[in-house]
Design a protein around this motif. Structure first.
Motif, PDB file in Angstrom:
ATOM      1  N   GLY A  69      94.287  40.638  58.384  1.00  0.00           N
ATOM      2  CA  GLY A  69      95.725  40.909  58.409  1.00  0.00           C
ATOM      3  C   GLY A  69      96.529  39.689  58.789  1.00  0.00           C
ATOM      4  N   TYR A  70      96.044  38.943  59.776  1.00  0.00           N
ATOM      5  CA  TYR A  70      96.729  37.714  60.176  1.00  0.00           C
ATOM      6  C   TYR A  70      96.717  36.687  59.044  1.00  0.00           C
ATOM      7  N   ILE A  71      95.615  36.650  58.296  1.00  0.00           N
ATOM      8  CA  ILE A  71      95.516  35.698  57.186  1.00  0.00           C
ATOM      9  C   ILE A  71      96.525  36.022  56.089  1.00  0.00           C
ATOM     10  N   ILE A  72      96.598  37.301  55.681  1.00  0.00           N
ATOM     11  CA  ILE A  72      97.520  37.666  54.599  1.00  0.00           C
ATOM     12  C   ILE A  72      98.972  37.551  55.068  1.00  0.00           C
ATOM     13  N   ASN A  73      99.199  37.811  56.348  1.00  0.00           N
ATOM     14  CA  ASN A  73     100.540  37.652  56.907  1.00  0.00           C
ATOM     15  C   ASN A  73     100.935  36.176  56.903  1.00  0.00           C
ATOM     16  N   ASN A  74      99.984  35.311  57.267  1.00  0.00           N
ATOM     17  CA  ASN A  74     100.212  33.867  57.252  1.00  0.00           C
ATOM     18  C   ASN A  74     100.462  33.370  55.829  1.00  0.00           C
ATOM     19  N   PHE A  75      99.752  33.963  54.870  1.00  0.00           N
ATOM     20  CA  PHE A  75      99.904  33.578  53.461  1.00  0.00           C
ATOM     21  C   PHE A  75     101.332  33.836  52.974  1.00  0.00           C
ATOM     22  N   TYR A  76     101.867  35.011  53.276  1.00  0.00           N
ATOM     23  CA  TYR A  76     103.208  35.365  52.818  1.00  0.00           C
ATOM     24  C   TYR A  76     104.311  34.688  53.640  1.00  0.00           C
ATOM     25  N   ASP A  77     103.999  34.342  54.893  1.00  0.00           N
ATOM     26  CA  ASP A  77     105.019  33.764  55.786  1.00  0.00           C
ATOM     27  C   ASP A  77     104.948  32.248  55.904  1.00  0.00           C
ATOM     28  N   SER A  78     104.143  31.611  55.055  1.00  0.00           N
ATOM     29  CA  SER A  78     103.912  30.169  55.212  1.00  0.00           C
ATOM     30  C   SER A  78     105.200  29.345  55.187  1.00  0.00           C
ATOM     31  N   GLU A  79     106.119  29.683  54.292  1.00  0.00           N
ATOM     32  CA  GLU A  79     107.373  28.924  54.200  1.00  0.00           C
ATOM     33  C   GLU A  79     108.279  29.199  55.394  1.00  0.00           C
ATOM     34  N   LYS A  80     108.339  30.448  55.794  1.00  0.00           N
ATOM     35  CA  LYS A  80     109.168  30.818  56.948  1.00  0.00           C
ATOM     36  C   LYS A  80     108.657  30.168  58.232  1.00  0.00           C
ATOM     37  N   ASP A  81     107.326  30.138  58.387  1.00  0.00           N
ATOM     38  CA  ASP A  81     106.730  29.578  59.603  1.00  0.00           C
ATOM     39  C   ASP A  81     106.941  28.076  59.717  1.00  0.00           C
ATOM     40  N   LEU A  82     107.154  27.401  58.578  1.00  0.00           N
ATOM     41  CA  LEU A  82     107.467  25.969  58.628  1.00  0.00           C
ATOM     42  C   LEU A  82     108.747  25.718  59.409  1.00  0.00           C
ATOM     43  N   ILE A  83     109.654  26.698  59.374  1.00  0.00           N
ATOM     44  CA  ILE A  83     110.930  26.582  60.106  1.00  0.00           C
ATOM     45  C   ILE A  83     110.790  27.121  61.521  1.00  0.00           C
ATOM     46  N   ASN A  84     110.175  28.302  61.650  1.00  0.00           N
ATOM     47  CA  ASN A  84     110.084  28.947  62.963  1.00  0.00           C
ATOM     48  C   ASN A  84     109.012  28.358  63.866  1.00  0.00           C
ATOM     49  N   ARG A  85     107.873  27.959  63.274  1.00  0.00           N
ATOM     50  CA  ARG A  85     106.753  27.420  64.062  1.00  0.00           C
ATOM     51  C   ARG A  85     106.187  26.182  63.376  1.00  0.00           C
ATOM     52  N   ASP A  92      97.871  25.219  60.750  1.00  0.00           N
ATOM     53  CA  ASP A  92      97.426  26.271  59.831  1.00  0.00           C
ATOM     54  C   ASP A  92      97.202  25.747  58.417  1.00  0.00           C
ATOM     55  N   ARG A  93      97.982  24.739  58.012  1.00  0.00           N
ATOM     56  CA  ARG A  93      97.909  24.225  56.639  1.00  0.00           C
ATOM     57  C   ARG A  93      96.723  23.302  56.392  1.00  0.00           C
ATOM     58  N   LEU A  94      95.925  23.056  57.431  1.00  0.00           N
ATOM     59  CA  LEU A  94      94.711  22.252  57.242  1.00  0.00           C
ATOM     60  C   LEU A  94      93.691  23.010  56.391  1.00  0.00           C
ATOM     61  N   VAL A  95      93.832  24.341  56.344  1.00  0.00           N
ATOM     62  CA  VAL A  95      92.990  25.176  55.488  1.00  0.00           C
ATOM     63  C   VAL A  95      93.841  25.605  54.290  1.00  0.00           C
ATOM     64  N   SER A  96      93.321  25.400  53.089  1.00  0.00           N
ATOM     65  CA  SER A  96      94.095  25.706  51.878  1.00  0.00           C
ATOM     66  C   SER A  96      94.358  27.199  51.734  1.00  0.00           C
ATOM     67  N   GLN A  97      95.377  27.526  50.961  1.00  0.00           N
ATOM     68  CA  GLN A  97      95.727  28.923  50.717  1.00  0.00           C
ATOM     69  C   GLN A  97      94.598  29.649  49.983  1.00  0.00           C
ATOM     70  N   ASN A  98      93.939  28.956  49.072  1.00  0.00           N
ATOM     71  CA  ASN A  98      92.821  29.579  48.337  1.00  0.00           C
ATOM     72  C   ASN A  98      91.669  29.930  49.276  1.00  0.00           C
ATOM     73  N   THR A  99      91.384  29.029  50.208  1.00  0.00           N
ATOM     74  CA  THR A  99      90.323  29.283  51.188  1.00  0.00           C
ATOM     75  C   THR A  99      90.686  30.474  52.063  1.00  0.00           C
ATOM     76  N   LYS A 100      91.942  30.529  52.484  1.00  0.00           N
ATOM     77  CA  LYS A 100      92.413  31.639  53.317  1.00  0.00           C
ATOM     78  C   LYS A 100      92.263  32.967  52.578  1.00  0.00           C
ATOM     79  N   LEU A 101      92.675  32.986  51.316  1.00  0.00           N
ATOM     80  CA  LEU A 101      92.580  34.224  50.536  1.00  0.00           C
ATOM     81  C   LEU A 101      91.125  34.653  50.330  1.00  0.00           C
TER      82      LEU A 101
END
Length: 300
Positions: A69-85, A92-101
């Motif tokens: 759940g945290y992974i899929i949430n991170n996947f959808y929130d990646s752009e927002k988190d660049l601003i908030n966190r 988090d971006r050291l691991v690719s989106q494909n690897t996360k999925l």
């Protein structure tokens, strides 16, 4: 000394640990076991609870489902988190989106396998839970009220899993759940206040954005007052042992929360409020031990 390749692997590990929020999962696992021992299966021998393989599989399935759940949430929130966190996002971006999925699908598959050891009903339960987390992350999170409500429900779902396993319908359990649900609801709304900037840029229609900070603060005040209902019941109607100390302390902390809430204007202020609520939740987990430590000693 680590060579370059080993350092790279270590960084990837820490990145993935950050994405799945391993520290949160550890707290949930501890909470599930303490809840089982002290509240849901308090009449069973301690060893029978701790070494119950079905319970272990439920807890493990919960852990990997939450990690997914945290992974899929991170996947959808990646752009927002660049601003908030921004700092956490860089890690988090050291691991690719494909690897996360890929990891997300593996974790969900493992959850289904673990649940299948318990029963077919457990498989159905965790399948619905997995779908609920995805649907929340993909759609509901951007909606006011329904997003907050869904998030709070999904957060307490792992405890509902062990509740259904033990089928303990004592009223005190629902009162504990009510207190936890209200605190989690407050945390979700406070998190929305903390993340206004990123949510606004990404067109998330959260309560603070749709109705303003003042309405959000009024809602938090109402939720805080509502926590007094389960607190009163647990202090004066039910036996909670020395855990009464926790409920008195949490009331004081919520009073301080209210004072700071109405003075808060910056992200830092809301971060302090958010961490206060997290502290109340984590402290509550370990305070379960205060219900009666002698019972555990006698049940060994």
């Amino acid at each position: 000394m680590l060579n370059r390749k080993q350092k790279h692997i270590l960084l990837k590990f820490f990145s993935l640990f950050s994405v799945v929020r391993g520290y949160n999962i550890l707290i949930i696992v501890i909470a599930q076991y303490l809840t089982s021992i002290y509240i849901l299966a308090h009449n069973k021998p301690l060893k029978q609870v701790i070494f119950d393989l079905n319970l272990f599989m439920i807890v493990l399935a919960s852990a990997v489902t939450i990690a997914g759940g945290y992974i899929i949430n991170n996947f959808y929130d990646s752009e927002k988190d660049l601003i908030n966190r921004p700092i956490k996002s860089r890690l988090d971006r050291l691991v690719s989106q494909n690897t996360k999925l890929s990891f997300y699908f593996v974790l969900n598959f493992l959850a289904a396998i673990m649940a299948s050891y318990v029963s077919f009903k457990a498989v159905v339960f965790f399948s619905i839970y997995i779908f609920g987390i995805w649907f929340y992350s993909h759609k509901l999170k951007k909606q006011p009220f329904i997003g907050n409500l869904t998030s709070a429900i999904l957060t307490i779902t792992p405890f509902f899993a062990i509740f259904m396993y033990y089928k303990n319908f004592e009223t005190v359990i629902f009162v504990h759940a009510m207190f936890l649900f209200l605190i989690i609801s407050m945390r979700e709304l406070t998190k929305d206040l903390e993340n206004i900037k990123g949510d606004l840029v990404q067109n998330y229609k959260t309560i603070p954005i749709a109705y303003g900070e003042r309405v959000s603060k009024l809602m938090l005040t109402v939720l805080s007052i509502l926590t007094l209902i389960p607190t009163y019941l647990l202090l004066f109607k039910y036996e909670v042992g020395h855990m009464y100390l926790y409920f008195y302390l949490s009331t004081l902390l919520l009073l301080g929360f209210q004072v700071l809430l109405w003075k808060s204007k910056t992200k830092t202020h809301y971060l302090i409020l958010h961490n206060t609520l997290k502290f109340i939740i984590v402290l509550g987990v370990f305070s379960i031990l205060l219900i009666d430590i002698t019972i555990v000693l006698h049940r060994i």
